[in-house]
Every structure is written in C-alpha cells, then in structure tokens.
Design an enzyme around this catalytic site. Structure first.
Site, mmCIF file in Angstrom:
data_model
loop_
_atom_site.group_PDB
_atom_site.id
_atom_site.type_symbol
_atom_site.label_atom_id
_atom_site.label_comp_id
_atom_site.label_asym_id
_atom_site.label_seq_id
_atom_site.Cartn_x
_atom_site.Cartn_y
_atom_site.Cartn_z
ATOM 1 N N SER A 46 -3.662 7.524 -0.252
ATOM 2 C CA SER A 46 -4.746 7.332 -1.072
ATOM 3 C C SER A 46 -5.040 8.526 -1.960
ATOM 4 C CB SER A 46 -5.848 6.730 -0.176
ATOM 5 O OG SER A 46 -7.150 6.605 -1.086
ATOM 6 N N TYR B 294 -13.058 9.603 5.987
ATOM 7 C CA TYR B 294 -11.920 8.650 5.283
ATOM 8 C C TYR B 294 -10.923 9.590 4.634
ATOM 9 C CZ TYR B 294 -8.940 5.425 2.904
ATOM 10 O OH TYR B 294 -7.826 4.486 2.318
#
Length: 251
Positions: A144, A157
């Site tokens: 990501s 995250y």
C-alpha cells in the site's frame, strides 16, 4: 506454466475473499488461468467467491487458511503445492483496523500488525520456498502507498504495510535469478468493503484497476507496481518532505 504474456495457468490466492484478489482472478481467468485455490477462513463469503470463479470456467478450490496461525502455514500451503505446480501466489490478506480505537487498545493494534506483517512474512516465505522448489512462478504481494510514509491518521496500518513492503522487496532480491519473480503492488485508496464509509483520498482507485495493473505488471515482469501510476511521483515528493512540513499536511 505461464504463457508468453505472463498469464498463469494456476493461481493461489492468500486472502480468498479480497475484492482486489477476486478482481485479479476474474481477469486472469478471462485470459488463461484455469485452476484457482482460494485460501482463507472458512465462510459463506469464501464459498460464494469460489462458486463465482467456477461459473467463469475455472476449477476452483477453497483452502482453510488463517494468517494469524503461522504454525499451520507450512502444512496448509504445502498441501496446495503437492497438488501440482502453482504459477502465481497472490498475497492479498490484510486488515485496516481502526486507528483511534487501536491506539487505545494495544491488543487490537497488535492484531493489525500480526495479520498484515507477521502472517504475511510466514506465508510469503513458505510460498517462496515452494515456488523456488518447483523452479518457477510469481509471488505478488499487495502492499500500500500507506507504507511509504507513516501518517498520523493511520500509522498503525501504515507501519505494518511498510514492514511488509520492505520484506517483499528483500525477498525479491533474495530470489533474483532463481526463476521466481516477486512483484510488490502499491495501490492508493481503493474503493472497497474495507474502506466503506471512509472519506476518499486523491487518486482513489478500484479493485478492477488494481487487477489490470497486476496483469500488466506480470507481462512486464515488473518488480514494483503503483496504482495509479501517478502515485509514484506523488509519494516520492511526500517521502522527502521535511517532517515539520509533513505534519502540517491534511493527511
């Protein structure tokens, strides 16, 4: 084996209900993929996903797999590879977590880290060893852009994805020349169930767009894929901003 365009005949998805993974599987089935294993926690959603892919003409199997149980990974994944060669492994599991809640409840933060990083390290190494033993194949890892630089809004995250990204890059270097190809995919904000209800960020993309980028990356044997491609430049600039300036940004 893959065809001249890099399309795998067989695909193992780790995270079998991932919308990105299923969009990728559909796209590959439309090209050449004929056998798919969907690995994930047993659920109606996993069974439904398998049924959908069977309807597209692929021989599809479900595999009971838990990212949080690394002690089981070697046995579970070993059974899949024992069935025959796997041309591509798509490591697609992960959880977003809830930043505000996870800061207050460290056990929840640990679950994010264990799923996104520890579980991925275990499954990635087991898969890489099996691919190396058969002498060919691709390991595609869904990272990501959040891992490029930790943001206040989602640093738990983001830090887990940063660790995963670094691990996958190092694994790719370790496997260079062995016949095994490792590709790291860095999407931006993806419109999906996981992000439902969140405010969309600039350069928002879709599972189908990520799937298309993965297919193109396989054809090119890319090592890193950004989705959309413009994020490569954007994140390079953000990564090099002075910290005092970065803190002031509405990110």
């Amino acid at each position: 084996m893959k065809d001249a365009f890099g399309t795998p005949q067989s695909l193992l998805v780790l995270g079998g209900t991932s919308e990105i993974a299923l969009a990728t599987a559909r796209r590959l089935i439309a090209r050449r993929t004929r056998t798919v294993w969907l690995a994930g926690r047993p659920s109606p959603a996993l069974d439904a996903a398998a049924g959908q892919l069977r309807g597209l003409g692929a021989e599809t199997h479900t595999v009971a797999f838990d990212a949080l149980d690394p002690d089981s990974h070697e046995a579970v994944l070993g059974k899949v590879f024992a069935e025959g060669d796997v041309d591509m492994v798509l490591l697609a599991f992960g959880i977003l977590g809830d930043q505000a809640h996870d800061e207050r409840e460290p056990a929840s933060a640990v679950r994010v880290a264990q799923t996104n990083y520890t579980g991925a390290v275990s499954a990635g190494l087991v898969s890489a060893r099996a691919l190396q033993a058969q002498g060919h194949g691709s390991l595609v890892v869904l990272s990501s852009v959040a891992g490029e630089r930790a943001r206040r809004a989602n640093f738990i995250y983001g830090s887990s994805k940063a660790g995963l990204d670094a691990f996958a890059q190092g694994l790719g270097d370790a496997l260079h020349g062995t016949g095994v190809h490792v590709m790291v995919v860095r999407p931006g904000f993806v419109r999906s169930r996981m992000t439902a209800g969140l405010e969309e960020a600039p350069f928002t993309t879709t599972p189908e767009a990520v799937a298309g980028a993965i297919e193109l990356g396989l054809r090119r044997r890319s090592e890193t894929v950004w989705v959309p491609g413009a994020l490569r430049v954007v994140m390079s600039a953000l990564r090099h901003l002075p910290r005092a300036v970065f803190r002031r940004l509405p990110v």
